[in-house]
Design an enzyme around this catalytic site. Structure first.
Site, PDB file in Angstrom:
ATOM      1  N   LYS A   1       3.299   9.880   8.456  1.00  0.00           N
ATOM      2  CA  LYS A   1       2.955   9.482   9.829  1.00  0.00           C
ATOM      3  C   LYS A   1       3.848  10.092  10.911  1.00  0.00           C
ATOM      4  O   LYS A   1       3.637  11.224  11.286  1.00  0.00           O
ATOM      5  CB  LYS A   1       2.914   7.952   9.920  1.00  0.00           C
ATOM      6  CG  LYS A   1       1.920   7.358   8.897  1.00  0.00           C
ATOM      7  CD  LYS A   1       1.437   6.002   9.282  1.00  0.00           C
ATOM      8  CE  LYS A   1       0.754   5.266   8.146  1.00  0.00           C
ATOM      9  NZ  LYS A   1      -0.564   5.749   7.798  1.00  0.00           N
TER      10      LYS A   1
ATOM     11  N   TYR B   1       0.854  -1.194   0.000  1.00  0.00           N
ATOM     12  CA  TYR B   1       0.000   0.000   0.000  1.00  0.00           C
ATOM     13  C   TYR B   1       0.886   1.238   0.000  1.00  0.00           C
ATOM     14  O   TYR B   1       1.774   1.373   0.852  1.00  0.00           O
ATOM     15  CB  TYR B   1      -0.912   0.010   1.233  1.00  0.00           C
ATOM     16  CG  TYR B   1      -1.798   1.237   1.300  1.00  0.00           C
ATOM     17  CD1 TYR B   1      -2.801   1.438   0.357  1.00  0.00           C
ATOM     18  CD2 TYR B   1      -1.634   2.192   2.287  1.00  0.00           C
ATOM     19  CE1 TYR B   1      -3.606   2.571   0.395  1.00  0.00           C
ATOM     20  CE2 TYR B   1      -2.440   3.330   2.341  1.00  0.00           C
ATOM     21  CZ  TYR B   1      -3.423   3.505   1.380  1.00  0.00           C
ATOM     22  OH  TYR B   1      -4.223   4.621   1.422  1.00  0.00           O
TER      23      TYR B   1
ATOM     24  N   ASP C   1       9.312   2.786   0.563  1.00  0.00           N
ATOM     25  CA  ASP C   1       8.198   3.509   1.161  1.00  0.00           C
ATOM     26  C   ASP C   1       8.240   3.229   2.664  1.00  0.00           C
ATOM     27  O   ASP C   1       7.818   2.174   3.127  1.00  0.00           O
ATOM     28  CB  ASP C   1       6.870   3.054   0.542  1.00  0.00           C
ATOM     29  CG  ASP C   1       5.695   3.834   1.115  1.00  0.00           C
ATOM     30  OD1 ASP C   1       5.897   4.616   2.064  1.00  0.00           O
ATOM     31  OD2 ASP C   1       4.563   3.639   0.613  1.00  0.00           O
TER      32      ASP C   1
HETATM   33  C1  LIG Z   1       3.330   2.460   3.448  1.00  0.00           C
HETATM   34  C2  LIG Z   1       2.368   3.588   3.210  1.00  0.00           C
HETATM   35  N1  LIG Z   1       2.591   4.432   2.187  1.00  0.00           N
HETATM   36  C3  LIG Z   1       1.783   5.465   1.949  1.00  0.00           C
HETATM   37  C4  LIG Z   1       0.687   5.710   2.742  1.00  0.00           C
HETATM   38  C5  LIG Z   1      -0.199   6.870   2.456  1.00  0.00           C
HETATM   39  O1  LIG Z   1      -0.084   7.832   3.441  1.00  0.00           O
HETATM   40  P1  LIG Z   1      -1.278   8.863   3.694  1.00  0.00           P
HETATM   41  O2  LIG Z   1      -2.391   8.102   4.333  1.00  0.00           O
HETATM   42  O3  LIG Z   1      -0.669   9.895   4.593  1.00  0.00           O
HETATM   43  O4  LIG Z   1      -1.643   9.416   2.365  1.00  0.00           O
HETATM   44  C6  LIG Z   1       0.420   4.861   3.824  1.00  0.00           C
HETATM   45  C7  LIG Z   1      -0.746   5.103   4.692  1.00  0.00           C
HETATM   46  O5  LIG Z   1      -1.118   4.321   5.526  1.00  0.00           O
HETATM   47  C8  LIG Z   1       1.279   3.766   4.057  1.00  0.00           C
HETATM   48  O6  LIG Z   1       1.051   2.915   5.052  1.00  0.00           O
END
Ligand SMILES: Cc1ncc(COP(=O)(O)O)c(C=O)c1O
Length: 445
Positions: free
Chosen positions: A284, A155, A257
Site C-alpha cells: 500500500k 487478512y 504484517d
Molecule cells: C494486512 C494485509 N496484508 C496483505 C494484504 C495483501 O496486499 P495486496 O492486496 O497488495 O496483495 C492486504 C491487502 O489489503 C492487507 O490488508
C-alpha cells in the site's frame, strides 16, 4: 421503518449512479460479476471512478465524493499527490521499466531500512500478497518447520497459506478460544489448511495456550498489529508482547504484517508498540499509489535470498522494484514526515469522537476503533477487541449507513473502515461526521 429506510438509501443510490450501473452491466459480459477485485465490490454494484485528486473521487455520473479510504488506505498524501505525479512523469519519459536494477529501488530500500530498525534488509514485490507469501516461505526455509499460526480474521492477501479463517462465519469457526482452521476460499488443498493454527486476536491467554500446544512445530506466527480490513482493531500491547515472547523462546519467526498498519505511525505499528518483529511485510503506502509490496527483516533470514551466496530461496518477478513504483514510493515516504503523522492522528481522533457523539445523540450503540489515521465503525454495545466482536456488529445498519454515506458524498468501505489523508482538514472531518449524523438519523430506530 427499517425496511423502508433500506429501500430509500438503496433507491437513492440507484437513482444517482446510472452510468456506473451501465458500466457494470457491460463489465459483466467480460468479468465474472463485472468484478476483478472482490474487496471493492459491493451490492448492488460499485460506482466506477473516473477522476480523483487529493481527497476527492468523482464517479462516472460526475458525483464528487470525499474519499475516506484512498484505495484501501494506500494514499496517505491523497490521490495524484503532485510531487509523485511529477516524479513519475519524469521517470516515464526516461523509461517505464528496465531489465536491470534502478537507483530508485535503492532509495526506497534505504528509506524503509532507516525508518524501521527491525528491517535490516528488504526485497520488493508487486503486492502485499507476494510479500506475505515470501515472509512465510522464508520462515519455513529458515526453521525447517511447516506450520504457521495466524489470527482469526487476519487478512494477509490471497495466497493459499494464509487463506484460512479470514472472514469466517463464527458458526463454522469453533469456540472463540479455540478457533477451528476454516478455508476462506474453495480450492485449498486440505494439507494447506492442516498447516495453519488459528488463534483468536487479542485473547492473550487463549493464544498463548494454542501456541504452547504447537511449540517446536511452528515456522512463523503472522499477525496484523492492527486488524485492518476486518475492522481497524488495534492489538493490545500484552497480546503482541506475548507473541514476541513465545516466538523468541520457540525459535519461530514473528512476522508483523504491516501492509495496512505501517500507516499508523512513522516507523509503523512496531514503533508504536515498541516491538521488534523478525520479519515485516509492507504494501500500500510504500508504493505511492502504484502496485507494490515488500518484505524485510533480520539479516540472517533475508540472506536466504542473497544471489551472491545462493540464493536458498529464489524470488523473481518481472516488475519487482520497477522504477515507476519505486520513485512514487520514495517520494511518498520522504514526504510522510513525523509532522504528517502528528497532524493526522488528532484529526482522525476528532472523526472517531464525532461519530461516537452522533451515535450517543441518536441512542445508537457504537464502538469506533482505529490507530493513527485509520478508523473503523462498529454498531454494537460492547468493546471491539476480536474478530468475533467485529462480526457481531449490526450488519443491516452498517449496510444502510454505507449506502447512505455514498448518497451524502462520502466514500469509505462497505464494512465502514476508512482513513484520513493529508489533504484533509477539519472541514472534511466535519463533513464526514455531519453526513454520518444525517444518515444515522434517517436509518436508526
Ligand atoms: C494486512 C494485509 N496484508 C496483505 C494484504 C495483501 O496486499 P495486496 O492486496 O497488495 O496483495 C492486504 C491487502 O489489503 C492487507 O490488508
Amino acid at each position: 421503518m427499517a425496511g423502508d429506510a433500506v429501500y430509500s438509501e438503496l433507491d437513492r443510490y440507484l437513482e444517482t449512479t446510472p452510468r456506473s450501473r451501465e458500466m457494470w452491466e457491460e463489465a459483466k459480459r467480460y468479468l465474472p460479476g463485472g468484478d476483478t477485485r472482490n474487496s471493492i465490490f459491493w451490492a448492488p454494484y460499485p460506482i466506477y471512478i473516473q477522476d480523483g485528486g487529493g481527497c476527492h473521487a468523482v464517479d462516472l455520473d460526475g458525483t464528487d465524493r470525499l474519499d475516506f479510504i484512498g484505495n484501501m488506505t494506500s494514499l496517505p498524501l491523497g490521490n495524484a499527490y503532485p510531487p509523485v505525479v511529477k516524479a513519475v512523469q519524469e521517470q516515464a519519459a526516461r523509461g517505464l521499466v528496465y531489465n536491470a536494477p534502478n537507483e530508485h529501488q535503492v532509495r526506497l530500500a534505504r528509506l524503509l531500512c532507516r525508518r524501521v530498525p527491525s528491517v535490516e534488509l528488504v526485497r520488493f514485490t508487486n503486492s502485499g500478497t507476494e510479500a506475505t507469501l515470501n515472509a512465510v516461505r522464508a520462515a519455513r526455509a529458515f526453521t525447517g518447520r511447516t506450520k504457521i499460526a495466524k489470527c482469526e480474521g487476519g487478512y494477509h492477501g490471497t495466497h493459499d497459506a494464509v487463506s484460512v479463517s479470514v472472514r469466517t462465519d463464527p458458526a463454522m469457526g469453533g469456540s472463540p478460544e479455540r478457533p477451528t482452521a476454516v478455508p476462506s476460499v474453495a480450492g485449498l488443498p486440505p494439507s494447506v489448511v492442516e498447516e495453519v493454527v488459528v488463534m483468536p486476536f487479542n485473547d492473550t491467554a487463549a493464544a498463548r495456550a494454542i501456541l504452547e500446544d504447537n511449540a517446536g512445530e511452528l515456522a512463523a506466527v503472522i499477525v496484523e498489529p492492527v486488524l485492518g480490513g476486518s475492522g481497524m482493531v488495534p492489538a493490545d500491547q500484552e497480546y503482541l508482547d506475548a507473541l514476541r515472547e513465545f516466538t523468541e523462546l520457540d525459535g519461530s519467526v514473528l512476522i508483523f504484517d504491516e501492509v495496512i498498519s505501517f500507516r499508523a505511525s512513522h516507523g509503523g505499528a512496531q514503533e508504536h508498540y515498541g516491538i521488534r518483529p523478525d520479519m515485516t511485510t509492507f504494501g500500500k503506502i510504500i508504493g505511492g499509489g502504484f502496485a507494490v509490496g515488500a518484505f524485510g527483516g533480520r539479516r540472517d533470514l533475508m540472506d536466504l535470498y542473497d544471489p551472491t551466496t545462493g540464493p536458498v530461496v529464489g524470488h523473481a518477478g518481472t516488475f519487482n522494484g520497477n522504477p515507476m513504483t519505486m520513485v512514487a514510493g520514495a517520494v511518498t515516504l520522504e514526504d510522510l514526515t513525523p509532522d504528517v503523522y502528528d497532524r493526522l492522528g488528532p484529526l482522525t481522533e476528532g472523526l472517531r469522537q464525532g461519530v461516537r457523539d452522533a451515535c450517543a445523540e441518536l441512542d445508537v450503540p457504537v464502538r469506533v476503533t482505529g490507530l493513527g489515521s485509520l478508523f473503523g465503525i462498529h454498531f454494537l454495545d460492547r468493546p471491539v477487541r476480536t474478530y468475533r466482536d467485529v462480526h457481531s456488529s449490526d450488519r443491516d445498519l452498517r449496510q444502510r449507513v454505507f449506502w447512505g454515506l455514498m448518497n451524502e458524498g462520502i466514500l469509505s468501505t462497505a464494512n465502514l473502515v476508512g482513513a484520513v489523508s493529508n489533504p484533509m482538514a477539519q472541514g472534511e472531518v466535519d463533513a464526514f461526521v455531519e453526513a454520518f449524523r444525517t444518515v444515522l438519523a434517517r436509518n436508526a430506530g
